[in-house]
Structure formats: C-alpha cells, structure tokens
Enzyme design. Structure first.
Site, PDB file in Angstrom:
ATOM      1  N   VAL A   8      34.239  -5.416  11.904  1.00 52.09           N
ATOM      2  CA  VAL A   8      34.438  -6.157  10.655  1.00 52.09           C
ATOM      3  C   VAL A   8      34.728  -5.145   9.549  1.00 52.09           C
ATOM      4  O   VAL A   8      33.966  -4.202   9.345  1.00 52.09           O
ATOM      5  CB  VAL A   8      33.190  -7.003  10.318  1.00 52.09           C
ATOM      6  N   HIS A  11       5.143 -22.009  46.965  1.00 54.13           N
ATOM      7  CA  HIS A  11       6.376 -22.729  47.257  1.00 54.13           C
ATOM      8  C   HIS A  11       6.248 -24.168  46.806  1.00 54.13           C
ATOM      9  O   HIS A  11       5.222 -24.796  47.064  1.00 54.13           O
ATOM     10  CB  HIS A  11       6.649 -22.708  48.766  1.00 54.13           C
ATOM     11  N   GLY A  44       0.818  -1.204   0.000  1.00 60.36           N
ATOM     12  CA  GLY A  44       0.000   0.000   0.000  1.00 60.36           C
ATOM     13  C   GLY A  44       0.855   1.258   0.000  1.00 60.36           C
ATOM     14  O   GLY A  44       1.970   1.275   0.523  1.00 60.36           O
ATOM     15  N   ARG A  80      18.169  -3.141  13.439  1.00 59.86           N
ATOM     16  CA  ARG A  80      17.155  -3.009  12.396  1.00 59.86           C
ATOM     17  C   ARG A  80      16.834  -1.534  12.178  1.00 59.86           C
ATOM     18  O   ARG A  80      17.043  -0.714  13.077  1.00 59.86           O
ATOM     19  CB  ARG A  80      15.892  -3.801  12.782  1.00 59.86           C
TER      20      ARG A  80
HETATM   21  P1  FAD Z   1       6.586  -5.854  11.321  1.00 60.28           P
HETATM   22  O1  FAD Z   1       6.359  -7.086  12.092  1.00 60.28           O
HETATM   23  O2  FAD Z   1       7.897  -5.676  10.647  1.00 60.28           O
HETATM   24  O3  FAD Z   1       5.411  -5.805  10.251  1.00 60.28           O
HETATM   25  C1  FAD Z   1       5.348  -4.815   9.293  1.00 60.28           C
HETATM   26  C2  FAD Z   1       4.577  -5.357   8.121  1.00 60.28           C
HETATM   27  O4  FAD Z   1       4.292  -4.299   7.251  1.00 60.28           O
HETATM   28  C3  FAD Z   1       5.331  -6.398   7.293  1.00 60.28           C
HETATM   29  O5  FAD Z   1       4.556  -7.563   7.207  1.00 60.28           O
HETATM   30  C4  FAD Z   1       5.501  -5.753   5.934  1.00 60.28           C
HETATM   31  O6  FAD Z   1       5.368  -6.678   4.860  1.00 60.28           O
HETATM   32  C5  FAD Z   1       4.354  -4.781   5.937  1.00 60.28           C
HETATM   33  N1  FAD Z   1       4.557  -3.633   5.063  1.00 60.28           N
HETATM   34  C6  FAD Z   1       5.597  -2.786   5.003  1.00 60.28           C
HETATM   35  N2  FAD Z   1       5.374  -1.817   4.100  1.00 60.28           N
HETATM   36  C7  FAD Z   1       4.148  -2.071   3.563  1.00 60.28           C
HETATM   37  C8  FAD Z   1       3.378  -1.446   2.593  1.00 60.28           C
HETATM   38  N3  FAD Z   1       3.795  -0.341   1.959  1.00 60.28           N
HETATM   39  N4  FAD Z   1       2.166  -1.978   2.294  1.00 60.28           N
HETATM   40  C9  FAD Z   1       1.716  -3.100   2.911  1.00 60.28           C
HETATM   41  N5  FAD Z   1       2.420  -3.725   3.869  1.00 60.28           N
HETATM   42  C10 FAD Z   1       3.621  -3.219   4.176  1.00 60.28           C
HETATM   43  N6  FAD Z   1      10.089  -8.982  19.396  1.00 60.28           N
HETATM   44  C11 FAD Z   1       9.591  -9.432  20.566  1.00 60.28           C
HETATM   45  O7  FAD Z   1       8.845  -8.716  21.235  1.00 60.28           O
HETATM   46  N7  FAD Z   1       9.900 -10.683  21.032  1.00 60.28           N
HETATM   47  C12 FAD Z   1      10.706 -11.513  20.348  1.00 60.28           C
HETATM   48  O8  FAD Z   1      10.959 -12.635  20.790  1.00 60.28           O
HETATM   49  C13 FAD Z   1      11.248 -11.072  19.117  1.00 60.28           C
HETATM   50  N8  FAD Z   1      12.062 -11.867  18.408  1.00 60.28           N
HETATM   51  C14 FAD Z   1      12.528 -11.427  17.200  1.00 60.28           C
HETATM   52  C15 FAD Z   1      13.382 -12.262  16.490  1.00 60.28           C
HETATM   53  C16 FAD Z   1      13.896 -11.865  15.286  1.00 60.28           C
HETATM   54  C17 FAD Z   1      14.808 -12.779  14.518  1.00 60.28           C
HETATM   55  C18 FAD Z   1      13.525 -10.585  14.754  1.00 60.28           C
HETATM   56  C19 FAD Z   1      14.037 -10.135  13.419  1.00 60.28           C
HETATM   57  C20 FAD Z   1      12.690  -9.749  15.458  1.00 60.28           C
HETATM   58  C21 FAD Z   1      12.189 -10.159  16.696  1.00 60.28           C
HETATM   59  N9  FAD Z   1      11.376  -9.335  17.467  1.00 60.28           N
HETATM   60  C22 FAD Z   1      10.901  -9.775  18.663  1.00 60.28           C
HETATM   61  C23 FAD Z   1      10.984  -7.987  17.011  1.00 60.28           C
HETATM   62  C24 FAD Z   1       9.575  -8.031  16.407  1.00 60.28           C
HETATM   63  O9  FAD Z   1       9.551  -8.949  15.341  1.00 60.28           O
HETATM   64  C25 FAD Z   1       9.180  -6.648  15.931  1.00 60.28           C
HETATM   65  O10 FAD Z   1       9.327  -5.712  16.964  1.00 60.28           O
HETATM   66  C26 FAD Z   1       7.739  -6.647  15.470  1.00 60.28           C
HETATM   67  O11 FAD Z   1       7.539  -7.550  14.407  1.00 60.28           O
HETATM   68  C27 FAD Z   1       7.314  -5.240  15.033  1.00 60.28           C
HETATM   69  O12 FAD Z   1       5.998  -5.271  14.584  1.00 60.28           O
HETATM   70  P2  FAD Z   1       5.484  -4.249  13.475  1.00 60.28           P
HETATM   71  O13 FAD Z   1       4.069  -4.616  13.224  1.00 60.28           O
HETATM   72  O14 FAD Z   1       5.813  -2.882  13.869  1.00 60.28           O
HETATM   73  O15 FAD Z   1       6.362  -4.546  12.186  1.00 60.28           O
HETATM   74  P1  NAD Z   2      20.521  -5.282  18.545  1.00 57.07           P
HETATM   75  O1  NAD Z   2      20.469  -3.818  18.577  1.00 57.07           O
HETATM   76  O2  NAD Z   2      19.923  -6.048  19.658  1.00 57.07           O
HETATM   77  O3  NAD Z   2      22.016  -5.772  18.450  1.00 57.07           O
HETATM   78  C1  NAD Z   2      22.868  -5.372  17.432  1.00 57.07           C
HETATM   79  C2  NAD Z   2      24.290  -5.477  17.934  1.00 57.07           C
HETATM   80  O4  NAD Z   2      25.145  -5.302  16.849  1.00 57.07           O
HETATM   81  C3  NAD Z   2      24.607  -4.423  18.981  1.00 57.07           C
HETATM   82  O5  NAD Z   2      25.214  -5.031  20.081  1.00 57.07           O
HETATM   83  C4  NAD Z   2      25.558  -3.492  18.236  1.00 57.07           C
HETATM   84  O6  NAD Z   2      26.524  -2.903  19.076  1.00 57.07           O
HETATM   85  C5  NAD Z   2      26.191  -4.445  17.253  1.00 57.07           C
HETATM   86  N1  NAD Z   2      26.710  -3.819  16.047  1.00 57.07           N
HETATM   87  C6  NAD Z   2      26.198  -2.777  15.358  1.00 57.07           C
HETATM   88  N2  NAD Z   2      26.964  -2.535  14.259  1.00 57.07           N
HETATM   89  C7  NAD Z   2      27.945  -3.444  14.267  1.00 57.07           C
HETATM   90  C8  NAD Z   2      29.019  -3.738  13.393  1.00 57.07           C
HETATM   91  N3  NAD Z   2      29.207  -3.034  12.281  1.00 57.07           N
HETATM   92  N4  NAD Z   2      29.842  -4.751  13.711  1.00 57.07           N
HETATM   93  C9  NAD Z   2      29.647  -5.483  14.829  1.00 57.07           C
HETATM   94  N5  NAD Z   2      28.639  -5.252  15.708  1.00 57.07           N
HETATM   95  C10 NAD Z   2      27.796  -4.261  15.410  1.00 57.07           C
HETATM   96  O7  NAD Z   2      19.895  -5.697  17.132  1.00 57.07           O
HETATM   97  P2  NAD Z   2      19.554  -7.115  16.534  1.00 57.07           P
HETATM   98  O8  NAD Z   2      20.155  -8.206  17.338  1.00 57.07           O
HETATM   99  O9  NAD Z   2      19.856  -7.019  15.096  1.00 57.07           O
HETATM  100  O10 NAD Z   2      17.999  -7.156  16.716  1.00 57.07           O
HETATM  101  C11 NAD Z   2      17.205  -6.094  16.196  1.00 57.07           C
HETATM  102  C12 NAD Z   2      16.054  -5.829  17.094  1.00 57.07           C
HETATM  103  O11 NAD Z   2      15.078  -6.860  16.951  1.00 57.07           O
HETATM  104  C13 NAD Z   2      16.397  -5.831  18.583  1.00 57.07           C
HETATM  105  O12 NAD Z   2      16.901  -4.603  18.997  1.00 57.07           O
HETATM  106  C14 NAD Z   2      15.070  -6.099  19.192  1.00 57.07           C
HETATM  107  O13 NAD Z   2      14.377  -4.896  19.276  1.00 57.07           O
HETATM  108  C15 NAD Z   2      14.405  -7.019  18.181  1.00 57.07           C
HETATM  109  N6  NAD Z   2      14.517  -8.407  18.656  1.00 57.07           N
HETATM  110  C16 NAD Z   2      13.926  -8.724  19.833  1.00 57.07           C
HETATM  111  C17 NAD Z   2      14.024 -10.011  20.318  1.00 57.07           C
HETATM  112  C18 NAD Z   2      13.389 -10.331  21.631  1.00 57.07           C
HETATM  113  O14 NAD Z   2      12.575  -9.545  22.094  1.00 57.07           O
HETATM  114  N7  NAD Z   2      13.715 -11.458  22.249  1.00 57.07           N
HETATM  115  C19 NAD Z   2      14.727 -10.967  19.614  1.00 57.07           C
HETATM  116  C20 NAD Z   2      15.331 -10.603  18.420  1.00 57.07           C
HETATM  117  C21 NAD Z   2      15.213  -9.318  17.942  1.00 57.07           C
END
Ligand code: FAD
Ligand code: NAD
Length: 478
Positions: free
Chosen positions: A251, A457, A121, A285
């Site tokens: 890196v 407990h 969108g 991110r």
């Molecule tokens: P998103 O989940 O990124 O959703 C955005 C959506 O918008 C996407 O589906 C995309 O396709 C859609 N979109 C974008 N632009 C458009 C457009 N123009 N038109 C239509 N659709 C569009 N968070 C936690 O709380 N707990 C966790 O354990 C956790 N684990 C994670 C593990 C990993 C590996 C990663 C990468 C992230 C993790 N996160 C976790 C973070 C979490 O996934 C995000 O904070 C969360 O998904 C954010 O939700 P959102 O709806 O803002 O965005």
């Molecule tokens: P992050 O911010 O947690 O960690 C990124 C790490 O990369 C930091 O420690 C940073 O100092 C390091 N870094 C940045 N640039 C670098 C470089 N050039 N070389 C080496 N190290 C570098 O980000 P992430 O692990 O990519 O995750 C993104 C986000 O997704 C998280 O911040 C979190 O909000 C969300 N997430 C949440 C969960 C959860 O809630 N359990 C799990 C996964 C991801």
C-alpha cells in the site's frame, strides 16, 4: 522497607498473572494499570481482554453461528427462514463478555490481596543506587500523582499496533484492531492491510457478517510463519469462502473521501486503486514502553525496542524484570502469562521456568490453524533429519459427522530418536487438539508414544493418533 515487595507495571495477561502469582507466594504486591475503556472506566486485562483475544473470539463465535445458520444447517436437513443479524446485540454480547472478565480480574486481585494502583506508572531511580536499590514507581491516575517504592519491579507494558505512514489511523474510516471490533454497521466493502493473524481473524468475522473483504499482504508468501502445507490448505479454504487475498501488495497511499477509503497499492501487476467503506490496518505490533521510564532509567532494549531479559525474565538492572509482549518472542497471551508466573516464582526464590520451545500458536479462523514446535522449513534449514506423518480430517468419522472434512494433522519427528519436533494442524478444533501435542512435546514424547495411546472414538483426536501412526507409515484408516 519498601512499600511493596513487587510492583508490576501493566495489568494485561503478563502483568496481572505475575501479580496474582507473586501474591500467592506471600509477596506484598501491587499492579499499576491505567487502561481506560471508551466509556471512561479503568479496566484490568490489557490488550488481551479489552481489545484482543477475548472480544475477537466473541465475534468469531457469533459470526460463525451466523454463517452456519445461513449456509451450514441445510446439509443437516434443517431449514431456517431468513436469517437476520442484530449487530448491536452481537457487539453488546462481546462487550458484556469483556466487562465480566475484566471485572473478574478485579475480583481475583481482591481475593489474592493484590493492590491495584490505578493510573500509568513510571519506573524511577532507586532510593539508594547500591547493589540492591529500592525502586520507585510514580503513578499518574484519576486520583492524582503518587509514588510507591518496591524491592522488585516487573515491566509488563505490552504492545500497541504498528502504525504505517501510508494509512494513518483515524479511528473512523481507517482503524486498528480496537476499531475493527466495533464497527456500528457491517461495511459493504472492507479492506485489510496485512493478512496476518489479526487480518485473517477479523477479516473472517466481517466477511461472515456480510462484508466483501480484501486483504492486502506485502509478503509474496501467505502465512509465512506457519507450515507451508498448512498455509496452502488454509489459503485454499479462505479463498473459497470469499476472502480476496492479494499477496505481494504494498500500500503506497490512502485517501479518505465521501465514498470511503481510496487505497493505492502496487503488486506484481502494477499499481491499483480500490475503494473500501472501511480499512483495517493490521501489520503487526510493536513493544509499548512509552512513558514507563524504561529508556530513561537505562533498561536495555534491543534495536526493535523490546526489553532484553535473560532466560528468567531479568533485565540488565537489579531486581527489574520484564514479561510478555514488551519482551522478544511471540506476542501471545499465554506466553505473557507463563513468563509472569516464571518471574514471580524467581522473585520468591523458586526455580521459575517457561519452556518457550513449546508455546502453541492458534489462529481462530475457520478452519482453525494451530501448531507447536518447528516447521518442515525450519527443520530443513537447521539440517535436522525428520520423518513426517499426516492424516486428513476427511478420513475421520467425527469430522465427517461435523461436516468439517477440510484440513489435516501433520507430525514431524526426529529421524534418529523419533522425538516429536513439531505438530501442525489445519482443521476443526485445532485450538483444542494442539494441547495434546504441547503436552507430548513438553514431556519429550516420541511419535510412537502418541501412536500407543488410546484415543476416544469417534473423536477428532483420532486424527492426532493416526498422524502419529503415519510417522511410522502405519495409519489404520487411510
Ligand atoms: P498487554 O495485554 O498489552 O497489557 C499491557 C498493559 O500494560 C496494558 O493494559 C497497558 O494499559 C498497560 N501499560 C502500559 N504501560 C503502562 C504504564 N506505564 N503504566 C501502567 N500500565 C501500563 N494472543 C493470544 O494468545 N490469543 C489470541 O487469541 C489473541 N488474539 C488477539 C487478538 C487481537 C485483536 C490482538 C490485538 C491481540 C491478540 N493476542 C492474542 C495477543 C495478546 O493480546 C497479547 O499477546 C497479550 O495481550 C500480551 O499481554 P501483555 O500483558 O504482555 O500486554
Ligand atoms: P502479524 O505479524 O500476524 O501479521 C501482520 C501481517 O502484515 C504480516 O503478514 C506482514 O507481512 C504484513 N505486513 C506488514 N507490513 C505490511 C504492509 N506495510 N503492507 C501490507 N502487509 C504488511 O500481525 P497482526 O496480525 O497485526 O497481529 C499482531 C500480533 O498479535 C500477532 O503476531 C500475534 O502475536 C498477536 N495475535 C494473536 C492472535 C492469536 O493468537 N490468535 C490473534 C491476533 C493477534
């Protein structure tokens, strides 16, 4: 009249929850989402369900069972023969969980009468341009191009992995979080750039499954966001498990060759080269607003590209709102969802509200790490006087019975009022234990309140109780 009262752009946990809540409140609601899975299916759920929270937790769970079967059961007097890994089955289980949950959102949309507009969108200029314009959203998807009008638009477009020049993603040898959830065989050696949340969770998964994992972290400090004592304890335990964590490592270059990915990095000892079968880039991110019309239409963004909103999620444009990862604040699914509920309620004329001060953080490693509120470092920097109370899981009967004695609970309370300011946990089931602290802090509780509540407990929650008692220096079991 506009086609819809509310059109949500993005169907992740921010967007789909906003859409459901808006529809519950009687608003005619649609959600635009064009996420396409590797098999070509359109899916709701965003990053969280497709390549984030859910698949990573599925892999963490399976890999922990594998680790326990190999190394944890002996202490319980249980011997098993050789433990074998069926990686394809393990990955298929994860994929099954993802498709069940993403399909479930489709069901929730049907139940709540949210229309799913399939495709990407783009927010376009309102029809009238007066004080309360009707917005247009143009959609490009599998069914071609169409335009709908909306009184309110909620931007929930999420985030994407931050790329770095030194390690361009090729999806095969150098991967982001999506690729790291789907290696078709366990890499013998795995490099991870970034020892943050993704690096630690996915690094743990592959280490447990047999990879030799090296994390290259640019910062000299480990897990700078967490409480320093928690980070130190976690670092000790991760290192003991075999994660090779290099701090202060930058890196500078990568080269893909026959023997894998050659990584050149610098640290305080000089320049090094290491070769890995696979390399994960997990360096944070960035907000994703490309193609959504946000910039063209003049939605205000900050210098890092996040959409700026007021406390109710309203942007600088009338009736245009934003939630989740594309807005400032922690990138967490529950933060995105709560903002979605808040905005839907504000649109419906209610007093929507999201208490950002009590958003919990959880890192699902072993041990788990969880916290809510402020760290000691933050309190010191703000000049706030506090009292701290800690309790180790080693002194908790349930933790002993679980063989999970590493780590502790730490509570920080205002020195003057005793109001809880922060709770930090590293240890077993920290992800579940933190909820008690979130509830307590949301209700403005004092450490004394938790100290006077009966806790079952034997349970891990007794460590929460004892940490609250420790604030007043009256622990019972230490
Ligand atoms: P998103 O989940 O990124 O959703 C955005 C959506 O918008 C996407 O589906 C995309 O396709 C859609 N979109 C974008 N632009 C458009 C457009 N123009 N038109 C239509 N659709 C569009 N968070 C936690 O709380 N707990 C966790 O354990 C956790 N684990 C994670 C593990 C990993 C590996 C990663 C990468 C992230 C993790 N996160 C976790 C973070 C979490 O996934 C995000 O904070 C969360 O998904 C954010 O939700 P959102 O709806 O803002 O965005
Ligand atoms: P992050 O911010 O947690 O960690 C990124 C790490 O990369 C930091 O420690 C940073 O100092 C390091 N870094 C940045 N640039 C670098 C470089 N050039 N070389 C080496 N190290 C570098 O980000 P992430 O692990 O990519 O995750 C993104 C986000 O997704 C998280 O911040 C979190 O909000 C969300 N997430 C949440 C969960 C959860 O809630 N359990 C799990 C996964 C991801």
């Amino acid at each position: 009249m506009a086609d819809f009262d509310v059109v949500v752009i993005g169907g992740g946990p921010g967007g789909y929850v906003a859409a459901i809540r808006a529809a519950q409140l009687g608003l005619r609601t649609a959600c635009v989402e064009g996420w396409t899975t590797p098999s070509g299916q359109l899916a709701l759920g965003g990053t969280c369900l497709n390549v984030g929270c859910i698949p990573s937790k599925a892999l963490l769970e399976s890999s922990e069972h594998f680790e326990q079967a190999q190394h944890g059961l002996g202490d319980h007097g249980i011997s098993v023969g050789s433990v074998k890994l069926d990686l394809q089955k393990l990955l298929a289980r994860k994929d099954g969980i993802v498709s069940t949950l993403t399909g479930g959102i489709q069901g929730l949309f049907k139940k709540n009468k949210v229309e799913w507009l399939k495709g990407f969108g783009r927010l376009e200029k309102g029809a009238s341009g007066d004080a309360a314009p009707v917005w247009q959203v143009s959609i490009d998807g599998p069914d071609g191009h169409k335009t709908v009008s909306a009184t309110h638009v909620i931007l929930a477009t999420g985030s994407r992995p931050r790329p770095i020049d030194a390690a361009p993603i090729d999806g095969k040898n150098i991967v982001d979080n999506a690729g790291a959830l789907a290696f078709d065989k366990v890499p013998k050696t795995l490099g991870v750039i970034g020892a943050g949340v993704i690096g630690l969770e996915l690094g743990s998964v592959w280490r447990r499954l047999g990879s030799q994992v090296t994390l290259l972290e640019a910062m000299p400090e480990f897990l700078a966001l967490a409480d320093a004592q928690v980070a130190a304890e976690a670092h000790k335990q991760f290192t003991a498990q075999g994660l090779d964590i290099r701090l202060g490592a930058t890196v500078t270059a990568t080269k893909v060759g026959k023997s894998g990915v050659e990584v050149t990095f610098k640290d305080s000892d000089g320049e090094h080269t290491a070769t890995f079968d696979k390399l994960i880039v997990a360096v944070g991110r960035v907000p994703y607003t490309d193609g959504s019309g946000v910039r063209e239409i003049g939605v205000a963004c900050n210098e890092r590209g996040f959409i700026v909103t007021d406390a109710r999620g309203h942007t600088n444009l009338p009736n245009v709102w934003a939630v989740g990862d594309c807005t400032p604040g922690p990138m967490l699914a529950h933060k995105a969802s709560e903002e979605g509920v808040m905005v839907a309620e504000c649109i419906a004329g209610q007093h929507g509200h999201c208490d950002h001060a009590v958003v919990p953080w959880v890192i699902y490693t072993h041990p788990e790490i969880a916290w809510v509120g402020q760290t000691e470092t933050q309190l010191k920097a703000a000049g706030i006087e506090y009292r701290a109370g800690s309790f180790p899981f080693a002194a908790n009967g349930r933790a002993r019975s679980m063989n999970a004695t590493g780590g502790f609970v730490k509570m920080l309370a205002c020195a003057k009022t005793d109001r809880l300011l922060g709770v930090h946990i590293v240890g077993p089931q920290a992800s579940e234990l933190i909820s008690e602290a979130v509830v307590a802090m949301a209700f403005g509780a004092a450490s004394e309140d938790l100290a006077r509540i009966v806790h079952a407990h034997p349970s891990l929650s007794e460590s929460m109780h004892e940490a609250a008692l420790a604030v007043d220096k009256r622990t019972l079991h230490l």
